[in-house]
Write an enzyme that holds these catalytic residues in place. Structure first.
Site, PDB file in Angstrom:
ATOM      1  CG  HIS A  55       0.066  -0.221   2.415  1.00 26.00           C
ATOM      2  ND1 HIS A  55      -0.285  -1.197   4.004  1.00 26.00           N
ATOM      3  CD2 HIS A  55       0.211   0.831   2.976  1.00 26.00           C
ATOM      4  CE1 HIS A  55       0.149  -0.515   4.560  1.00 26.00           C
ATOM      5  NE2 HIS A  55       0.366   0.868   4.748  1.00 26.00           N
TER       6      HIS A  55
HETATM    7  P1  TYD Z   1      -2.440  -3.360   6.559  1.00 22.55           P
HETATM    8  O1  TYD Z   1      -1.577  -1.914   7.107  1.00 22.55           O
HETATM    9  O2  TYD Z   1      -3.489  -4.174   5.935  1.00 22.55           O
HETATM   10  O3  TYD Z   1      -1.291  -4.226   7.185  1.00 22.55           O
HETATM   11  P2  TYD Z   1      -0.562  -4.664   5.969  1.00 22.55           P
HETATM   12  O4  TYD Z   1       1.040  -3.932   6.766  1.00 22.55           O
HETATM   13  O5  TYD Z   1       0.209  -6.237   5.849  1.00 22.55           O
HETATM   14  O6  TYD Z   1      -0.834  -3.700   4.620  1.00 22.55           O
HETATM   15  O7  TYD Z   1      -3.229  -3.440   8.321  1.00 22.55           O
HETATM   16  C1  TYD Z   1      -3.882  -4.640   8.437  1.00 22.55           C
HETATM   17  C2  TYD Z   1      -5.092  -4.368   9.132  1.00 22.55           C
HETATM   18  O8  TYD Z   1      -5.342  -4.331  10.624  1.00 22.55           O
HETATM   19  C3  TYD Z   1      -5.954  -4.062   8.201  1.00 22.55           C
HETATM   20  O9  TYD Z   1      -7.421  -4.030   8.481  1.00 22.55           O
HETATM   21  C4  TYD Z   1      -6.066  -2.684   8.774  1.00 22.55           C
HETATM   22  C5  TYD Z   1      -5.651  -2.947  10.193  1.00 22.55           C
HETATM   23  N1  TYD Z   1      -5.383  -1.529  11.276  1.00 22.55           N
HETATM   24  C6  TYD Z   1      -5.693  -1.184  11.931  1.00 22.55           C
HETATM   25  O10 TYD Z   1      -6.408  -1.120  12.567  1.00 22.55           O
HETATM   26  N2  TYD Z   1      -4.704   0.445  12.762  1.00 22.55           N
HETATM   27  C7  TYD Z   1      -3.435   0.513  12.175  1.00 22.55           C
HETATM   28  O11 TYD Z   1      -3.391   1.377  13.217  1.00 22.55           O
HETATM   29  C8  TYD Z   1      -2.986  -0.402  11.948  1.00 22.55           C
HETATM   30  C9  TYD Z   1      -1.600  -0.576  10.743  1.00 22.55           C
HETATM   31  C10 TYD Z   1      -3.669  -1.228  10.783  1.00 22.55           C
END
Ligand code: TYD
Length: 139
Positions: free
Chosen positions: A54
């Site tokens: 992302h």
């Molecule tokens: P995500 O950002 O998709 O992780 P990755 O690093 O694999 O891209 O985050 C995973 C899940 O956690 C997603 O459902 C969003 C949630 N999340 C929160 O609720 N709060 C946060 O501060 C973060 C970083 C993620």
């Protein structure tokens, strides 16, 4: 156009060496140019995992492998770089408008994120084509 991966860089954190164990400091206005509004960490990543995938519109971040190691692929829509995080004394500083993927997690790795914004899904690019379009148009 100047790409945005250039301002992504490895920051050597000040280490207070002590026979009882080292202490590293991250201070707003010194090692990073933002106030930390949120910290999160990840652990238990299987080695074949790919995470991230992302970009952010506004969020700046410092990523630290506080234990273990992993690679961060960064892409500003024009060029790509790979950074290796393999020591708790070293952080990866990232500007907004950079797509990132994390790969090659060593067993037992714990990654720490210090970031400039509270959690806001509208700050995310989850779609690479949308990110690319905005990044290339200078959004
Ligand atoms: P995500 O950002 O998709 O992780 P990755 O690093 O694999 O891209 O985050 C995973 C899940 O956690 C997603 O459902 C969003 C949630 N999340 C929160 O609720 N709060 C946060 O501060 C973060 C970083 C993620």
């Amino acid at each position: 156009m100047v790409g945005r991966v250039e301002p992504c860089r490895i920051v050597e954190l000040p280490e207070i060496v002590d026979p009882r164990g080292s202490l590293c400091v991250v201070e707003s206005g010194k090692e990073i140019d933002f106030d930390v509004k949120r910290a999160y960490y990840m652990f238990g990543m299987p080695p074949e995992t790919r995470r991230g995938g992302h970009g952010h519109r506004r969020l700046r971040q410092l990523i630290i492998a506080v234990h273990g190691s992993f690679k961060v692929d960064v892409d500003d829509g024009f060029s790509r770089r790979t950074f290796v995080l393999d020591h708790p004394r070293r952080g990866l500083y990232m500007t907004p408008m950079v797509w990132r993927d994390m790969v090659d997690f060593a067993p037992g790795t714990v990654g720490l994120w210090l970031v400039s914004e509270t959690y806001d899904e509208s700050d995310y690019y989850r779609d690479y084509d949308e990110f690319l379009r905005d990044a290339r148009s200078g959004a």
